[in-house]
Scaffold this motif. Sequence first.
Motif, short mmCIF file in Angstrom:
data_model
loop_
_atom_site.label_atom_id
_atom_site.label_comp_id
_atom_site.label_asym_id
_atom_site.label_seq_id
_atom_site.Cartn_x
_atom_site.Cartn_y
_atom_site.Cartn_z
N ASN A 136 -74.85 7.87 18.09
CA ASN A 136 -74.54 9.15 17.45
C ASN A 136 -73.34 9.80 18.13
N PHE A 137 -73.20 9.51 19.44
CA PHE A 137 -72.35 10.38 20.23
C PHE A 137 -71.17 9.63 20.71
N LEU A 138 -71.25 8.20 20.88
CA LEU A 138 -70.18 7.61 21.80
C LEU A 138 -69.03 7.09 20.54
N PRO A 139 -67.85 6.82 20.80
CA PRO A 139 -66.82 6.52 19.94
C PRO A 139 -67.14 4.89 19.59
N PRO A 140 -67.26 4.71 18.13
CA PRO A 140 -67.51 3.32 17.64
C PRO A 140 -66.98 2.34 18.59
N ALA A 141 -65.74 2.33 19.16
CA ALA A 141 -65.04 1.16 19.90
C ALA A 141 -65.88 1.09 21.24
N ARG A 142 -66.54 1.88 21.76
CA ARG A 142 -67.14 1.64 23.08
C ARG A 142 -68.86 1.10 22.81
N ARG A 143 -69.19 1.47 21.83
CA ARG A 143 -70.65 1.27 21.43
C ARG A 143 -71.21 -0.05 21.70
N PRO A 144 -70.61 -1.25 20.98
CA PRO A 144 -70.97 -2.49 21.51
C PRO A 144 -71.19 -2.92 23.01
N LYS A 145 -70.23 -2.60 23.99
CA LYS A 145 -70.39 -2.77 25.27
C LYS A 145 -71.25 -1.97 26.00
N VAL A 146 -71.46 -0.68 25.79
CA VAL A 146 -72.20 0.27 26.32
C VAL A 146 -73.72 -0.02 25.89
N MET A 147 -73.83 -0.48 24.55
CA MET A 147 -75.19 -0.93 24.18
C MET A 147 -75.59 -2.08 24.97
N SER A 148 -75.01 -3.19 24.99
CA SER A 148 -74.96 -4.39 25.83
C SER A 148 -75.50 -3.90 27.25
N GLN A 149 -74.75 -2.98 27.93
CA GLN A 149 -75.01 -2.63 29.47
C GLN A 149 -76.17 -1.85 29.43
N VAL A 150 -76.67 -0.95 28.35
CA VAL A 150 -77.97 -0.35 28.44
C VAL A 150 -79.18 -1.15 28.38
N LEU A 151 -79.01 -2.06 27.29
CA LEU A 151 -80.24 -2.85 27.15
C LEU A 151 -80.30 -3.87 28.25
N ILE A 276 -79.00 -7.88 34.34
CA ILE A 276 -77.92 -7.04 34.54
C ILE A 276 -76.60 -7.64 34.21
N SER A 277 -76.48 -8.72 34.54
CA SER A 277 -75.30 -9.83 34.55
C SER A 277 -75.14 -9.88 33.01
N VAL A 278 -76.01 -9.81 32.22
CA VAL A 278 -75.90 -9.97 30.61
C VAL A 278 -74.45 -9.23 30.12
N SER A 279 -74.45 -8.13 30.42
CA SER A 279 -73.29 -7.23 29.81
C SER A 279 -72.09 -7.77 30.23
N PHE A 280 -71.79 -8.70 31.12
CA PHE A 280 -70.52 -9.40 31.11
C PHE A 280 -70.16 -10.72 30.51
N PHE A 281 -71.28 -11.17 29.79
CA PHE A 281 -71.08 -12.20 28.98
C PHE A 281 -70.26 -11.99 27.82
N SER A 282 -69.68 -13.21 27.35
CA SER A 282 -68.48 -13.13 26.19
C SER A 282 -69.31 -12.64 24.86
N PRO A 283 -69.01 -12.08 24.05
CA PRO A 283 -69.40 -11.65 22.62
C PRO A 283 -69.50 -13.10 21.78
N LYS A 284 -68.65 -14.13 22.18
CA LYS A 284 -68.75 -15.24 21.59
C LYS A 284 -70.15 -16.16 21.80
N PHE A 285 -70.79 -15.80 22.85
CA PHE A 285 -72.09 -16.20 23.42
C PHE A 285 -73.19 -15.48 22.65
N THR A 286 -73.28 -15.78 21.36
CA THR A 286 -74.07 -14.92 20.54
C THR A 286 -75.58 -15.03 21.17
#
Length: 409
Positions: A136-151, A276-286
């Motif tokens: 709801n509050f973060l710019p769309p471009a930043r959402r996927p990375k922040v979501m990955s970091q938060v999870l 914690i390291s998961v947020s650094f994985f490539s998005p291609k690694f689905t």
Amino acid sequence: MHNSQPAPTLIERTGVAYFPLALVARLPFAMMVVGVLTLVVSARDSLQLGGISSAVVGIGSAIVGPFIGAAADRYGQRVALLIAAVTHSAALVALAFIAYSSSPDWAMLAVAFTVGATSPQTSPMSRSRLVLIIQNFLPPARRPKVMSQVLAYESAADEVVFVFGPVIVGVLATFFGPRTPILAAAALTILFIIAFAMHHTSAPAKSVAERAATLAPAAELARPSLLVVVAGIAGVGLVFGSTLTALTAFMQDLGKPEAAGLFYGIMGIGSAILAISVSFFSPKFTLRYRWLVFGVFVVAGEALLATASSTGQIALGLAITGIGIGPLLVTLYGLGTARSPEGRSATVMTMLGSGVILGQSLSSAVGGTIAENVGVAAALALPFLAAAFTMLAGVVNWLLTPSGSGRDV
């Protein structure tokens, strides 16, 4: 960030105090299953009854937990958490006294069920809050990375708490008596769950009109693509519970039962670091690939454990399992988030959280019974079966999410 209107960050929305508060608020949940096991074994002098009691706690949590999540989605987290905190503390205190009373076992098991049923679902509520803030509050471009970091962070926080919860129970029970961990969990619940409920990030209640517009039908929670994730995460719970029980039985044979928690920590520490390291994985690694890749590590580690004859082999098996289990948890929560029907975020997160605790408590009970009646070797084989089940769910997920379907996130 150099533009005149800097984009809001997650920390700005939550405040710095949110993360330590949400971390400590999870502790009572992580202490609950092992605390009940310790209390009942001491009070009633039966490992089997202790295992059944902790299983009943897990079943109570698994059955009622999703309803607490649904209440939070409907009436707001604050009211759901406040009611849960007060009733849960009362149930814990009641259990601490009924266990040592002359009450029949069934009466104590009924209180144990209530302990599980009222357990405040801190982890799912925290995930749900952060997911909503990001969406709801973060710019769309930043959402996927922040979501990955938060999870990744949230899973690491769960790992840390699930490893240290039993350790804290062990320390308190050893020095202050078996009743202390349960009373400490009751005190922590009153202090920290209420503070967590009152925190300004608490997801607000929705009006009837908002609910109608933003709440997907409950039937959508039964989609196969979501249920397979719940099955997978229950498998992770089975791995946790059966590993801890097998480890305890193995160490008891060596005359060092109190060392089980320390060895269990080997799995937890590696697991938390890798989560914690998961947020650094490539998005291609689905996510569907990740499930299978990290599942292999869990299966391999538990295969070593199943054939272990020395503490060195046990330690190696646990370390390899740890490499897989942390990232696997993050992956499963990621899939759950991606597949949550609209407005059902807290419900889905509690379904996943309940899956872990149900798997953990059922496998503790079964593992304890098998260790007592069949032997340690049989108990050591159970975590391998649990890992194989998790892997099988990953294969089903692969078949349910063909590449390019938009669901292979």
